[in-house]
Write an enzyme that holds these catalytic residues in place. Structure first.
Site, PDB file in Angstrom:
ATOM      1  N   HIS A  20     -33.069  -0.139  14.993  1.00  0.00           N
ATOM      2  CA  HIS A  20     -32.330  -1.070  15.863  1.00  0.00           C
ATOM      3  C   HIS A  20     -30.851  -0.687  15.871  1.00  0.00           C
ATOM      4  CE1 HIS A  20     -31.940  -5.000  17.896  1.00  0.00           C
ATOM      5  NE2 HIS A  20     -30.834  -5.179  17.188  1.00  0.00           N
ATOM      6  N   MET A  59     -21.641  -3.268  20.057  1.00  0.00           N
ATOM      7  CA  MET A  59     -20.779  -4.440  20.323  1.00  0.00           C
ATOM      8  C   MET A  59     -19.438  -3.990  20.866  1.00  0.00           C
ATOM      9  SD  MET A  59     -21.419  -6.496  16.799  1.00  0.00           S
ATOM     10  CE  MET A  59     -23.077  -6.937  16.243  1.00  0.00           C
ATOM     11  N   HIS A 114     -29.747  -2.388  21.335  1.00  0.00           N
ATOM     12  CA  HIS A 114     -29.359  -3.764  21.670  1.00  0.00           C
ATOM     13  C   HIS A 114     -27.901  -3.745  22.109  1.00  0.00           C
ATOM     14  CE1 HIS A 114     -28.690  -8.114  19.923  1.00  0.00           C
ATOM     15  NE2 HIS A 114     -28.567  -8.070  21.229  1.00  0.00           N
ATOM     16  N   MET A 147     -24.720  -5.379  23.258  1.00  0.00           N
ATOM     17  CA  MET A 147     -23.958  -6.634  23.332  1.00  0.00           C
ATOM     18  C   MET A 147     -22.630  -6.294  23.994  1.00  0.00           C
ATOM     19  SD  MET A 147     -25.031  -7.962  19.548  1.00  0.00           S
ATOM     20  CE  MET A 147     -25.569  -6.320  19.045  1.00  0.00           C
ATOM     21  N   GLY A 196     -23.039 -10.869  17.069  1.00  0.00           N
ATOM     22  CA  GLY A 196     -21.689 -10.419  16.724  1.00  0.00           C
ATOM     23  C   GLY A 196     -21.566  -9.944  15.294  1.00  0.00           C
ATOM     24  N   PHE A 197     -22.353 -10.513  14.401  1.00  0.00           N
ATOM     25  CA  PHE A 197     -22.207 -10.166  12.992  1.00  0.00           C
ATOM     26  C   PHE A 197     -23.554 -10.174  12.287  1.00  0.00           C
ATOM     27  CE2 PHE A 197     -18.443 -12.320  14.518  1.00  0.00           C
ATOM     28  CZ  PHE A 197     -17.439 -11.422  14.175  1.00  0.00           C
ATOM     29  N   GLY A 198     -23.669  -9.302  11.302  1.00  0.00           N
ATOM     30  CA  GLY A 198     -24.830  -9.345  10.426  1.00  0.00           C
ATOM     31  C   GLY A 198     -24.601 -10.420   9.365  1.00  0.00           C
ATOM     32  N   GLY A 199     -25.654 -10.729   8.630  1.00  0.00           N
ATOM     33  CA  GLY A 199     -25.525 -11.602   7.468  1.00  0.00           C
ATOM     34  C   GLY A 199     -25.381 -13.080   7.756  1.00  0.00           C
ATOM     35  N   ASP A 211     -33.957 -11.490  16.048  1.00  0.00           N
ATOM     36  CA  ASP A 211     -32.817 -10.763  15.498  1.00  0.00           C
ATOM     37  C   ASP A 211     -31.802 -11.745  14.935  1.00  0.00           C
ATOM     38  OD1 ASP A 211     -30.775  -8.980  15.009  1.00  0.00           O
ATOM     39  OD2 ASP A 211     -30.537  -8.325  17.086  1.00  0.00           O
ATOM     40  N   GLY A 212     -31.600 -11.653  13.620  1.00  0.00           N
ATOM     41  CA  GLY A 212     -30.587 -12.475  12.973  1.00  0.00           C
ATOM     42  C   GLY A 212     -31.169 -13.347  11.876  1.00  0.00           C
ATOM     43  N   GLY A 213     -30.731 -13.091  10.643  1.00  0.00           N
ATOM     44  CA  GLY A 213     -31.176 -13.916   9.521  1.00  0.00           C
ATOM     45  C   GLY A 213     -32.641 -13.747   9.164  1.00  0.00           C
ATOM     46  N   GLY A 249     -31.180  -6.582   9.184  1.00  0.00           N
ATOM     47  CA  GLY A 249     -30.059  -5.740   8.775  1.00  0.00           C
ATOM     48  C   GLY A 249     -29.744  -5.926   7.320  1.00  0.00           C
ATOM     49  N   SER A 250     -28.992  -6.988   7.005  1.00  0.00           N
ATOM     50  CA  SER A 250     -28.520  -7.161   5.629  1.00  0.00           C
ATOM     51  C   SER A 250     -29.662  -7.290   4.629  1.00  0.00           C
ATOM     52  CB  SER A 250     -27.577  -8.355   5.543  1.00  0.00           C
ATOM     53  OG  SER A 250     -28.131  -9.459   6.189  1.00  0.00           O
TER      54      SER A 250
END
Ligand code: DX5
Ligand code: ZN
Length: 222
Positions: A35, A39, A68, A70, A144-147, A175-177, A197-198
């Site tokens: 992935h 951004m 992806h 953005m 916008g941000f990982g984690g 995607d996300g968390g 990701g994280s």
């Protein structure tokens, strides 16, 4: 018929000083896709990387690049990402004035076309472009941000997307968390592609982290 579960690690959380090695490790660790989070500091409040960085890791793996974008406007950049080795290109529903045209452009470049829905974007944004879609990406955080923490209200949205695309050859990505703890709930709701990701990169053992996501995804309790 259930679609296969795919794990798509996000290199946003990688060590960019050794990005090629990181991608090799994901490949060896069992990633299905890679992935690529792009951004622009305009559509989202952060800047990541662009075409040259993606191109530089294209030779490192044969795994599909799940790109992806953005960025806004997105149309002027579709061809460069396609040429640089994207396999699928996902744009946000708000990334340009003519979503239908953007999706046609991606397919005409020979790539799989995806639309991403921000947490506040209604599912109805894709209702009239279903014939042009290969993937729907439900953002489970604000992009916008990982984690960031998973937004539980997105479970209902995933199910709504599943009902809308039922019977079609369309992947549902989240995607996300995403962690082994949230993976089960999103898959039960209808997702089949998990971006992480994280959760993967904080582990020393990427293969074990990817495996744990698969196990979490198959769990039957929350
Ligand atoms: C967020 C990105 C994600 C991000 C996910 O804007 O689209 O792909 O890297 O990061 P985690 O898995 O850490 O939430
Ligand atoms: Zn992403």
């Amino acid at each position: 018929m259930a679609r296969p579960l795919l794990i798509s690690p996000s290199i946003l959380a990688a060590d960019f000083a050794v990005l090629g090695e990181e991608v090799r490790a994901l490949d060896a660790g069992g990633a299905d896709w890679i992935h690529i989070d792009v951004m622009d500091g305009h559509f989202v409040p952060n800047i990541s990387f662009g075409v040259p960085v993606m191109q530089s890791i294209r030779s490192v793996t044969k795994k599909p690049f799940d790109v992806h974008l953005m960025i806004s406007p997105v149309d002027p950049f579709l061809e460069s990402f396609a040429r640089a080795g994207a396999d699928g290109i996902t744009v946000h529903a708000e990334a340009g004035p003519h979503l239908d045209r953007s999706l046609q452009a991606i397919r005409s470049l020979g790539k799989r076309a995806g639309v991403s829905l921000n947490p506040s974007t209604p599912v109805s944004a894709i209702r009239h472009v279903l014939d042009r879609l290969d993937l729907v990406l439900v953002m489970t955080v604000n992009p916008g941000f990982g984690g960031q923490a998973f937004i539980p209200a997105m479970l209902e949205k995933i199910t709504e997307v599943r009902e809308l695309v039922r019977g079609r050859n369309i992947d549902i990505e989240v995607d996300g968390g995403i962690t082994p703890e949230t993976a089960g709930a999103v898959v039960r709701a209808g997702a089949n592609v998990l971006v992480a990701g994280s959760n993967i990169f904080k582990s020393k053992d990427y293969a074990a982290a990817i495996k744990a996501l698969r196990v979490g995804a198959e769990s039957i309790s929350a």
